[in-house]
Design a protein around this motif. Sequence first.
Motif, short mmCIF file in Angstrom:
data_model
loop_
_atom_site.label_atom_id
_atom_site.label_comp_id
_atom_site.label_asym_id
_atom_site.label_seq_id
_atom_site.Cartn_x
_atom_site.Cartn_y
_atom_site.Cartn_z
N VAL A 24 0.83 -1.21 0.00
CA VAL A 24 0.00 0.00 0.00
C VAL A 24 0.86 1.26 0.00
O VAL A 24 2.07 1.21 0.17
N ASP A 25 0.19 2.40 -0.19
CA ASP A 25 0.88 3.69 -0.18
C ASP A 25 0.90 4.32 1.21
O ASP A 25 1.81 5.08 1.53
N GLU A 26 -0.11 4.00 2.01
CA GLU A 26 -0.14 4.47 3.41
C GLU A 26 -0.70 3.37 4.29
O GLU A 26 -1.73 2.75 3.97
N PHE A 27 -0.02 3.15 5.39
CA PHE A 27 -0.41 2.12 6.35
C PHE A 27 -0.72 2.81 7.66
O PHE A 27 0.14 3.45 8.26
N ILE A 28 -1.97 2.70 8.10
CA ILE A 28 -2.41 3.38 9.31
C ILE A 28 -2.44 2.39 10.47
O ILE A 28 -3.14 1.37 10.42
N LEU A 29 -1.66 2.67 11.51
CA LEU A 29 -1.67 1.85 12.71
C LEU A 29 -2.91 2.22 13.54
O LEU A 29 -3.03 3.35 14.02
N TYR A 30 -3.78 1.26 13.68
CA TYR A 30 -5.11 1.50 14.27
C TYR A 30 -5.08 1.20 15.76
O TYR A 30 -5.82 0.33 16.26
N ASP A 31 -4.25 1.92 16.50
CA ASP A 31 -4.06 1.63 17.92
C ASP A 31 -5.02 2.38 18.82
O ASP A 31 -4.87 2.37 20.05
N ASP A 32 -6.04 3.00 18.23
CA ASP A 32 -7.16 3.50 19.01
C ASP A 32 -8.18 2.40 19.28
O ASP A 32 -9.18 2.63 19.95
N MET A 33 -7.93 1.23 18.78
CA MET A 33 -8.79 0.07 19.05
C MET A 33 -8.53 -0.46 20.46
O MET A 33 -7.45 -0.28 21.02
#
Length: 231
Positions: A24-33
């Motif tokens: 991918v072009d951007e990988f978002i770390l979803y650590d608000d989960m």
Amino acid sequence: MKKVAILQSNYIPWKGYFDMIAAVDEFILYDDMQYTRRDWRNRNQIKTPQGVQWLTIPVRVKGKYNQTIRETEIDDSDWAKSHWKSLSQNYHQAPHFEEVATLLEPLYLEHTYTHLSALNRNLIETVCSYLGITTKISNSWDYTLVEGKTERLADLCAQAGGTEYISGPAARDYIDENVFMDMDIKLTWFDYSGYPEYHQLWGAFVHGVTILDLLFNCGKDTSHYMKHVRP
């Protein structure tokens, strides 16, 4: 076209995790989960002469039932020395141990971490750098979070300027594909199948261990055993 993926941070993840980052072009770390116990957030597996073994980071969870991954604190100052000792003992015979150890050993023995999310990101970025993965990595709190499980993912993708969302196949159980369709975002399911085997230490081949197993055994040839990482 901009491809975006959104996943929680994991501790020294397996090769498929890094393949998704590379795809991918951007990988978002979803650590608000919400932090989930006995999951991949604070632990992963290595190979040993006695079989597959867990390396687990102790975290503070007592009474913190609803804490996010971002809020989760590390609970022991000696875990890093113990983990590095286990990695060294079980991989010092691997062909590329010394090369990779020069990058990893300081992270274990010279740094102090208070929160799991920051540690995970540091290790993930170090591995990405070694593999030449240049994907932008951002945090979910860099963006506005809306309500709704699928709605939030689609909106994060849109805020990042994404036109295609790459999702792990397990998310089929809860993602509403119509939400992405309504926002004119292409939804693609990532394929983790078909990885070739490489030479491993200690018995029968295991795909699902930490990527460090692949790095120690194959070094810069790691890309030959992944799908989206370029030499």
